[in-house]
Structures are given as C-alpha cells and as structure tokens.
Design a protein around this motif. Structure first.
Motif, short mmCIF file in Angstrom:
data_model
loop_
_atom_site.label_atom_id
_atom_site.label_comp_id
_atom_site.label_asym_id
_atom_site.label_seq_id
_atom_site.Cartn_x
_atom_site.Cartn_y
_atom_site.Cartn_z
N GLY A 129 0.77 -1.23 0.00
CA GLY A 129 0.00 0.00 0.00
C GLY A 129 0.80 1.28 0.00
O GLY A 129 0.22 2.36 -0.01
N ILE A 133 -0.86 0.92 -7.06
CA ILE A 133 -1.49 -0.41 -7.03
C ILE A 133 -0.83 -1.33 -8.05
O ILE A 133 -0.70 -2.53 -7.82
N ASP A 136 2.22 -2.54 -6.40
CA ASP A 136 1.81 -3.47 -5.33
C ASP A 136 1.51 -4.85 -5.91
O ASP A 136 1.93 -5.87 -5.35
N ALA A 157 -2.25 -3.77 4.54
CA ALA A 157 -2.25 -2.55 3.72
C ALA A 157 -2.41 -1.28 4.53
O ALA A 157 -2.31 -0.18 3.98
N THR A 160 -4.75 1.76 3.00
CA THR A 160 -4.17 2.61 1.95
C THR A 160 -4.89 2.54 0.61
O THR A 160 -4.66 3.39 -0.25
N TRP A 161 -5.75 1.54 0.40
CA TRP A 161 -6.34 1.35 -0.93
C TRP A 161 -7.77 1.88 -1.02
O TRP A 161 -8.52 1.87 -0.03
N GLU A 165 -9.06 -0.23 -6.14
CA GLU A 165 -7.72 -0.83 -6.10
C GLU A 165 -7.75 -2.21 -5.47
O GLU A 165 -7.03 -3.13 -5.91
N LEU A 166 -8.58 -2.38 -4.46
CA LEU A 166 -8.73 -3.71 -3.86
C LEU A 166 -9.31 -4.69 -4.87
O LEU A 166 -8.90 -5.85 -4.94
#
Length: 313
Positions: A129, A133, A136, A157, A160-161, A165-166
C-alpha cells in the motif's frame, strides 16, 4: 493488596533503522523506547511494559510517564478501575494482576513470519500500500511465487487502498494463496463481503467498547488484536467474542521488548488461539530487557540497561 511498584525506562537499538508513519509523515527511528513497571507482590517479582507505538498509539511515551507519576497507590490495586488510563498504561497494570493469577507458560506458540520470504513458517506477512497499485500487484505476485506449497500470505495494507484498487488486486492475484488482507481500505464504509478474506485491526481499536460490535466485523476471516494498543482486558473480551463467532484471532505485537513478547505467547495459549500469531518482531531489537523465560530467539543477546525513574507505591 497494594504491591510495591517501581517505574523504569529503557532504550533498545533496532537492528537497522525502522520507519513508522507518524502523523502522515514517514519518520525513521533507530531505537525503541519504553517504560517498565516492576511489581513486587511480597517476594514475587513481575515486570510489565508500557510501549506506545509511534504512529499507531494515540498516546506518547512522555504522556504515559506523566500519567503514571500522577497515580495514587490505590490505582495499582486489584480493585482499581483502569478505564481512564491510556491503553498502554492500562495494559501494563492489567497484565501484572493477570500474571499474578496466571503465571507465564514456558513454551512459545507458532508465529507468522514478518516480511521474511525465505521463512518456512506456514504464514508469511508482508506490508503493502505504500506504492501504486500496479507496483503493489507486481510485488505481491513476486512474493506469492516464492511461497512453498504449505504457505499462505497475509497482506497488511494499513488502510491505503480505494475499493477499486482492492478489486484490481483481487482480479490480478491468485487469491487461493492469500490467507487474508488486513485493513485494506481507506474508507471503512466501503467494506462489504466480496470473497477476498479480510482481517480487521485498527478498526477494532476504534470501536466504542460500550456498544455492540457492528455486523460487518463478523464477516472478517480474522481479528488482529494488539494488547499494547487497546489494553489487556479489552483484548481478552474481543478474543472471546471472535471465538464465539468462528473468527480467527491473532495477537499482534507492536515492537515491544521480550517482556511483552513472552507474555503474548503465554496469553495466546491461555486463550487457546490456534492461528499463527503476529509475534515475529523481537528479531528487530538488538537487546532484551531481562533473561528469557520463553525461548523466542535463535541466540541470546545482551541485556539493555533500565533506569529507575520513580517508586510509584
């Protein structure tokens, strides 16, 4: 019964500079600082630790020190209510009375390996994170590719997302190799069951202990509990609630000394926690505060000096 209690302070070097996010800024620390309470219950000696974690605890070490110096002898009795104290101070007082009733066990529990891709532990934990992304995803694919067949990855993370993004992460990775993703989202309101195993950590600490735990928390695969950051009794209550609802419970250290790490290993056994615990941080500290009661290191290390500040009662 009111025991005799001394307040001490310590400073232990990290094995290499460590970076914590403090107030939105990345700050480098070369030592871990904290306080110890030395309790004498007659001829029985117990040590407990106060070590708020920069960037994660709401209280500072100096605030803890000043609060302790203002307490009365009665605040250290078994009947005292510590709810008005900072969580790390509350933890140290609760842990002393807990150990008086439940002495430390002599064995360690299984731990998740923190940021060590070469470990043979069943669970490997890595941070994510702090980059795009896309990067990552590339980093996590590399870690996943190195796992042994019996291993799974825990991804932390630290909120942070974004939800998009997840979702990108879920589509891009082999989720069968992921044990869970810990606190992935910036916005708590965006959490919803989506098939990717989730764990809660910071969000649990922010709950009002006087109110029921919201239903979304019971959709998680695991609850990660840091006793130093939420207090011992609160940790025990959440661990019991997790077990009642079929949720894995993981005790997580906050870069404390061996005094607290040994206690956490013992506590995990008292609570009958079967998951690999998040207790692989002692390797980042060069020294211990007292001779080991539970073997947690591959080799012995030097003892750090502790300076007495005051006799509290």
């Amino acid at each position: 019964m009111i025991p005799k209690v001394r307040l001490l302070e310590y400073e232990i070097p990290f094995t290499s500079p460590f970076v914590f996010n403090v107030g939105g800024k990345r700050k480098t620390f070369i030592t871990r600082q904290g306080l110890l309470l030395h309790w004498l219950f007659g001829d029985q000696s117990i040590y407990t630790e106060i070590a708020p974690l920069p960037g994660f605890s709401n209280e500072t070490l100096e605030q803890c020190k000043q609060q302790l110096l203002m307490l009365n002898s009665s605040d250290f009795s078994a009947s005292a209510s510590p709810n008005h104290l900072y969580p790390s101070v509350r933890f140290a007082i609760e842990a002393a009375w807990y150990q008086l009733e439940y002495p430390l066990r002599s064995t360690a529990v299984r731990s998740c390996s923190l940021m060590d891709k070469n470990s043979e532990c069943h669970r490997i934990k890595t941070k994510a994170g702090h980059q795009s992304i896309e990067n990552d995803v590339l980093s996590l694919k590399s870690v996943l590719a190195q796992l042994l067949p019996h291993q799974k990855l825990r991804i932390d993370a630290n909120r942070t997302w974004k939800i998009e993004e997840l979702e990108t992460l879920q589509k891009s990775l082999n989720t069968s190799q992921i044990d869970y993703v810990e606190e992935p989202l910036k916005c708590f309101d965006h959490y919803q069951p989506n098939g990717l195993p989730i764990a809660f950590d910071e969000s649990l600490r922010e709950l009002d202990p006087q109110k029921p735990v919201p239903e979304i928390f019971f959709t998680a695969k695991a609850w990660v509990l840091k006793p130093m950051l939420c207090g011992l009794q609160r940790t025990i209550k959440l661990a019991e609630l997790a077990r009642e609802n079929g949720i894995a419970c993981v005790l997580s250290s906050s870069f404390e000394s061996n005094v607290s790490l040994e206690f956490y290993h013992s506590l995990a056994q008292d609570l009958e926690l079967t998951e690999e615990q998040g207790l692989d941080t002692l390797k980042y500290l060069e020294q211990d505060l007292q001779p080991a009661k539970i073997t947690l290191r591959e080799q012995t290390v030097a003892m750090a000096d502790c300076k007495e500040i005051a006799r509290l009662c």
